[in-house]
Design a protein around this motif. Structure first.
Motif, PDB file in Angstrom:
ATOM      1  N   SER A  11       5.880   3.298  -0.883  1.00 28.48           N
ATOM      2  CA  SER A  11       6.818   4.934  -1.351  1.00 28.48           C
ATOM      3  C   SER A  11       8.506   4.240  -0.449  1.00 28.48           C
ATOM      4  CB  SER A  11       6.067   5.831  -0.772  1.00 28.48           C
ATOM      5  OG  SER A  11       5.707   5.805   0.740  1.00 28.48           O
ATOM      6  N   GLU A  12       8.485   3.661   0.894  1.00 22.53           N
ATOM      7  CA  GLU A  12       9.858   3.989   1.358  1.00 22.53           C
ATOM      8  C   GLU A  12      10.448   2.339   0.340  1.00 22.53           C
ATOM      9  OE1 GLU A  12       8.022   4.099   6.244  1.00 22.53           O
ATOM     10  OE2 GLU A  12       8.102   1.753   4.724  1.00 22.53           O
ATOM     11  N   PHE A  60      -2.428  -2.404  -3.048  1.00 22.80           N
ATOM     12  CA  PHE A  60      -2.428  -3.047  -4.483  1.00 22.80           C
ATOM     13  C   PHE A  60      -1.622  -4.590  -5.124  1.00 22.80           C
ATOM     14  CE2 PHE A  60      -2.752   1.577  -3.409  1.00 22.80           C
ATOM     15  CZ  PHE A  60      -3.573   1.828  -4.474  1.00 22.80           C
ATOM     16  N   ASP A 112      13.690  11.183  -2.620  1.00 20.66           N
ATOM     17  CA  ASP A 112      13.195  10.746  -1.555  1.00 20.66           C
ATOM     18  C   ASP A 112      11.259  10.841  -2.722  1.00 20.66           C
ATOM     19  OD1 ASP A 112      12.492  11.303   1.191  1.00 20.66           O
ATOM     20  OD2 ASP A 112      12.031  13.532   0.954  1.00 20.66           O
ATOM     21  N   VAL A 113      10.787   9.559  -2.272  1.00 22.95           N
ATOM     22  CA  VAL A 113       9.268   9.701  -3.413  1.00 22.95           C
ATOM     23  C   VAL A 113       8.161  10.496  -2.416  1.00 22.95           C
ATOM     24  CG1 VAL A 113       7.752   7.739  -4.166  1.00 22.95           C
ATOM     25  CG2 VAL A 113      10.146   7.976  -3.828  1.00 22.95           C
ATOM     26  N   ALA A 114       7.471  11.191  -3.492  1.00 18.88           N
ATOM     27  CA  ALA A 114       6.126  11.913  -2.785  1.00 18.88           C
ATOM     28  C   ALA A 114       4.963  10.617  -2.699  1.00 18.88           C
ATOM     29  CB  ALA A 114       5.678  12.246  -3.442  1.00 18.88           C
ATOM     30  N   ILE A 115       4.039  10.878  -1.372  1.00 18.94           N
ATOM     31  CA  ILE A 115       3.500   9.354  -1.905  1.00 18.94           C
ATOM     32  C   ILE A 115       1.839   9.835  -3.186  1.00 18.94           C
ATOM     33  CG2 ILE A 115       0.639   8.617  -0.044  1.00 18.94           C
ATOM     34  CD1 ILE A 115       3.521   8.049   1.704  1.00 18.94           C
ATOM     35  N   GLY A 116       1.980  10.944  -3.735  1.00 21.74           N
ATOM     36  CA  GLY A 116       1.249  11.493  -4.138  1.00 21.74           C
ATOM     37  C   GLY A 116       1.247  11.302  -5.746  1.00 21.74           C
ATOM     38  N   SER A 117       3.003  11.402  -5.660  1.00 20.19           N
ATOM     39  CA  SER A 117       2.981  10.785  -6.888  1.00 20.19           C
ATOM     40  C   SER A 117       2.861   9.126  -7.347  1.00 20.19           C
ATOM     41  CB  SER A 117       4.897  11.250  -6.778  1.00 20.19           C
ATOM     42  OG  SER A 117       4.992  12.116  -6.621  1.00 20.19           O
ATOM     43  N   ASP A 145      -2.279   7.391   5.015  1.00 21.32           N
ATOM     44  CA  ASP A 145      -0.993   7.468   4.480  1.00 21.32           C
ATOM     45  C   ASP A 145      -0.124   8.196   4.889  1.00 21.32           C
ATOM     46  OD1 ASP A 145      -1.206   4.702   3.018  1.00 21.32           O
ATOM     47  OD2 ASP A 145      -1.449   5.871   1.050  1.00 21.32           O
ATOM     48  N   GLN A 189       3.943  16.844   0.945  1.00 16.41           N
ATOM     49  CA  GLN A 189       3.288  16.295   0.617  1.00 16.41           C
ATOM     50  C   GLN A 189       2.601  16.298   0.347  1.00 16.41           C
ATOM     51  OE1 GLN A 189       4.569  12.721   0.441  1.00 16.41           O
ATOM     52  NE2 GLN A 189       6.736  13.448   0.759  1.00 16.41           N
ATOM     53  N   TYR A 207       0.445  -1.084  -0.129  1.00 21.76           N
ATOM     54  CA  TYR A 207      -0.079  -0.071  -0.187  1.00 21.76           C
ATOM     55  C   TYR A 207       0.754   1.277  -0.008  1.00 21.76           C
ATOM     56  CZ  TYR A 207       0.559   0.463   5.195  1.00 21.76           C
ATOM     57  OH  TYR A 207       1.008   0.473   6.354  1.00 21.76           O
ATOM     58  N   GLY A 208       0.187   2.329  -0.060  1.00 18.31           N
ATOM     59  CA  GLY A 208       1.015   3.681   0.298  1.00 18.31           C
ATOM     60  C   GLY A 208       2.583   3.815   0.622  1.00 18.31           C
ATOM     61  N   VAL A 209       2.173   3.573   1.881  1.00 14.04           N
ATOM     62  CA  VAL A 209       3.538   4.069   2.390  1.00 14.04           C
ATOM     63  C   VAL A 209       4.816   3.133   2.095  1.00 14.04           C
ATOM     64  CG1 VAL A 209       4.566   3.559   5.088  1.00 14.04           C
ATOM     65  CG2 VAL A 209       1.717   4.808   4.685  1.00 14.04           C
ATOM     66  N   TYR A 255       0.606   7.951  -6.027  1.00 18.03           N
ATOM     67  CA  TYR A 255      -1.078   7.020  -6.107  1.00 18.03           C
ATOM     68  C   TYR A 255      -0.840   7.591  -8.054  1.00 18.03           C
ATOM     69  CZ  TYR A 255      -2.121   5.724  -1.543  1.00 18.03           C
ATOM     70  OH  TYR A 255      -2.384   4.791  -0.440  1.00 18.03           O
ATOM     71  N   HIS A 262      -0.901  16.937  -7.968  1.00 15.64           N
ATOM     72  CA  HIS A 262      -1.596  15.228  -8.451  1.00 15.64           C
ATOM     73  C   HIS A 262      -2.849  15.618  -9.391  1.00 15.64           C
ATOM     74  CE1 HIS A 262       1.876  13.696  -9.478  1.00 15.64           C
ATOM     75  NE2 HIS A 262       2.277  13.840  -8.697  1.00 15.64           N
ATOM     76  N   GLU A 268      12.325   4.297  -2.171  1.00 16.88           N
ATOM     77  CA  GLU A 268      12.837   5.206  -1.721  1.00 16.88           C
ATOM     78  C   GLU A 268      14.291   4.454  -1.019  1.00 16.88           C
ATOM     79  OE1 GLU A 268      11.556   7.222   1.859  1.00 16.88           O
ATOM     80  OE2 GLU A 268      10.023   8.268  -0.185  1.00 16.88           O
TER      81      GLU A 268
END
Lengths: 111, 181
Positions: A31-32, A79, A41-46, B29, B46, A26-28, A48, B53, A35
């Protein structure tokens, strides 16, 4: 002719993270995972935004999980890579390996 | 483990401006990650990326609706402005306060019209229109030495009044990923 299954570098990273994480994607953690391996750094919005594009093309499926207190009672969205997504990853891997071959300047990861 | 509350204003902004179908999961999240990395600057960054987005998805993903919203908004803005100026053509009536009031009416009216024609994408279309007005005023219509204060007041009033038109519309009115209405 353009390849209908072509994916961007970031989308490929998201799909590989999904394969690595299995049922816990899932999202967290996604992204981790990116990374950890990319060092950026990876944005959670990106993440998604990428997942949404992949889902719209049938490469990824999703399901809603249980809410947890550390998330303020909000549910997780899990996902999973689909068979079609897996084939795209394998196809991309084969293409990259073919392109890599015969490039002595890039052997061993050295420029 | 101690629960750390993320910046309230950033959370509120996310709720108001983001119109992604996965908003709840994204907020969860961000909150979960904030417990591990309690950095308000990180959270704000964020939040802005999620909002960007989400708005890009709704506007760039529906270009025809976006173009229609911009045309209707700008046309309505000029029409309302000209009508109001015509109504109070007397030189004594057109004071500075009336002018700011005009911008307020013109902003809310044109924003409301954009929302009315945008059906299920009212909020993102109003935000797009407000952003276009703000960019126009800031980039192409900067302040002069004599009217700098009124320029900033009018710019803020006009942009805010357009955004106010988004309030009656529901926060989440978008379709899930891959679905097209």
């Amino acid at each position: 002719m353009a390849n209908p299954n072509a994916i961007s570098n970031f989308e490929l990273m998201v799909l590989l993270a999904l394969i690595r994480l299995g049922d816990e994607a899932y999202g967290v953690p996604i992204s981790e995972e990116i990374e950890k391996h990319s060092g950026h750094d990876v944005a959670i919005g990106s993440v998604y935004a990428g997942l949404e594009r992949l889902q719209a093309r049938g490469f990824v499926s999703s399901s809603v999980g249980d809410p947890t207190p550390e998330r303020g009672g909000r549910a997780k969205k899990y996902f999973k890579i689909t068979g079609k997504g897996m084939r795209v990853v394998q196809e991309t891997q084969r293409t990259l390996i073919r392109l890599w071959k015969g490039l002595p300047r890039l052997e061993g990861g050295k420029p | 483990m101690k629960f750390r509350e993320p910046p309230k204003l950033a959370m509120r902004m996310l709720r108001i401006f983001s119109c992604h179908p996965d908003d709840e999961a994204i907020l969860g999240d961000l909150q979960e990650r904030y417990q591990k990395r309690p950095n308000p600057v990180w959270y704000w960054r964020q939040a802005f990326i999620v909002i960007f987005h989400s708005l890009a998805r709704e506007t760039w993903g529906h270009k025809r609706d976006s173009a229609r919203a911009l045309c209707v908004g700008w046309f309505a803005l000029f029409a309302i402005w000209i009508a109001l100026e015509g109504l109070t053509a007397h030189p004594l009536v057109l004071s500075r306060h009336v002018c700011t009031f005009f911008w307020c009416i013109a902003g809310t009216g044109s924003g409301g019209l954009v929302g009315a024609i945008a059906n299920n994408r009212a909020r993102p279309m109003i935000f797009l229109y407000a952003a276009s007005v703000a960019v126009f005023l800031l980039v192409f219509h900067g302040p002069t030495k004599s009217n700098a204060m009124f320029y900033w007041i009018d710019t803020i009033v006009l942009t805010t009044s357009i955004l106010l038109a988004a309030l009656p519309h529901p926060v989440r009115s978008v379709t899930p990923a891959g679905e097209e209405l």
